[in-house]
Design a protein around this motif. Structure first.
Motif, short mmCIF file in Angstrom:
data_model
loop_
_atom_site.label_atom_id
_atom_site.label_comp_id
_atom_site.label_asym_id
_atom_site.label_seq_id
_atom_site.Cartn_x
_atom_site.Cartn_y
_atom_site.Cartn_z
N GLU B 102 0.87 -1.21 -0.02
CA GLU B 102 -0.03 0.01 0.02
C GLU B 102 0.82 1.23 -0.07
N ALA B 103 0.16 2.08 -0.49
CA ALA B 103 1.14 3.38 -0.71
C ALA B 103 0.33 4.44 0.37
N PHE B 104 1.09 5.18 1.19
CA PHE B 104 0.82 6.31 2.23
C PHE B 104 0.56 7.57 1.53
N PHE B 105 -0.24 8.32 1.79
CA PHE B 105 -0.44 9.54 1.07
C PHE B 105 -0.30 10.94 2.06
N GLY B 106 -0.18 12.12 1.35
CA GLY B 106 -0.36 13.17 2.10
C GLY B 106 -1.34 13.72 1.87
N GLN B 107 -1.65 15.04 2.41
CA GLN B 107 -3.00 15.57 2.58
C GLN B 107 -3.45 16.32 1.25
N GLY B 108 -2.49 16.48 0.40
CA GLY B 108 -2.65 17.07 -1.06
C GLY B 108 -2.45 18.27 -1.11
N THR B 109 -2.24 18.78 -2.30
CA THR B 109 -1.99 20.49 -2.60
C THR B 109 -2.98 20.79 -3.61
N ARG B 110 -3.81 21.75 -3.34
CA ARG B 110 -4.90 22.21 -4.26
C ARG B 110 -4.17 23.46 -4.75
N LEU B 111 -3.91 23.20 -6.22
CA LEU B 111 -3.10 24.26 -6.94
C LEU B 111 -4.33 24.88 -8.05
N THR B 112 -4.06 26.15 -7.96
CA THR B 112 -5.03 26.76 -8.90
C THR B 112 -4.10 27.80 -9.63
N VAL B 113 -4.12 27.61 -10.87
CA VAL B 113 -3.20 28.50 -11.92
C VAL B 113 -4.10 29.44 -12.55
#
Lengths: 117, 114
Positions: B102-113
């Motif tokens: 299994e892979a362990f994930f970060g909380q995510g980055t929501r990028l807006t360009v």
């Protein structure tokens, strides 16, 4: 090429209903692993289960159960007596061996489950 | 507990900017991954790395590059950000283990360009 299909995109149920999330996969590997992840509104993917291709026993963990059927290439996930906290996006994934002991995951498109009070 | 930390939760950048997304894991995992998540498309693999200074293209590498100078850190670089790179970016790590892990994930980055 590996592929994971989650045909359901959105499911809405009322609390305490049972709900099954479907997952169908394609692979040419004889040994492979399947996974389910939950992504609550906070965004972080949470690992739920890992199953290898040699173990077709169903698994139960509390209100969660998984049905792995190699004959139909399916790995379905059932939530019994759903609760509002089960509302999330659920992903099914398949591991693909890259080299040696290295592998990477191929994900389905996810199923958005909404549980209404 | 495994911890995968992404440097930013939300990011707003202008078209044409060079953007760095940083990811650090503290469990000595060999494998690290960058995915992007878009509605209706699920998670798609951009790049991955099985060792320091090693990188492999995933399914959608165009417009991205990566850097892994240290085992614990994996950076995703948008050389010249474009509006179609507006997305949720997820970093993950996993140990090297025969078969699948299994892979362990970060909380995510929501990028807006913009």
């Amino acid at each position: 090429a590996q592929k994971v299909t989650q045909a359901q995109t959105e499911i809405s149920v009322v609390e305490k209903e049972d709900v099954t999330l479907d997952c169908v996969y394609e692979t040419r590997d004889t040994t492979y692993y399947l996974f389910w992840y939950k992504q609550p509104p906070s965004g972080e993917l949470v690992f739920l289960i890992r199953r290898n291709s040699f173990d077709e026993q169903n698994e139960i963990s509390g209100r969660y159960s998984w049905n792995f059927q190699k004959s139909t290439s399916s790995f379905n996930f059932t939530i019994t007596a759903s609760q509002v906290v089960d509302s999330a996006v659920y992903f099914c994934a398949l591991s693909e061996v890259y080299t040696g002991a290295n592998s990477k995951l191929t994900f389905g498109k996810g199923i958005t489950l909404s549980v209404r009070p | 507990d495994v911890k995968v930390t992404q440097s930013s939760r939300y990011l707003v950048k202008r078209t044409g900017e060079k953007v760095f997304l940083e990811c650090v894991q503290d469990m000595d995992h060999e494998n690290m991954f960058w995915y992007r998540q878009d509605p209706g498309l699920g998670l798609r693999l951009i790049y991955f790395s099985y060792d320091v200074k090693m990188k492999e293209k995933g399914d959608i590498p165009e417009g991205y590059s990566v850097s892994r100078e240290k085992k614990e850190r994996f950076s995703l670089i948008l050389e010249s950000a474009s509006t179609n790179q507006t997305s949720m970016y997820l970093c993950a790590s996993s140990p090297r283990r025969q078969g699948g892990t299994e892979a362990f994930f970060g909380q995510g980055t929501r990028l807006t360009v913009v």
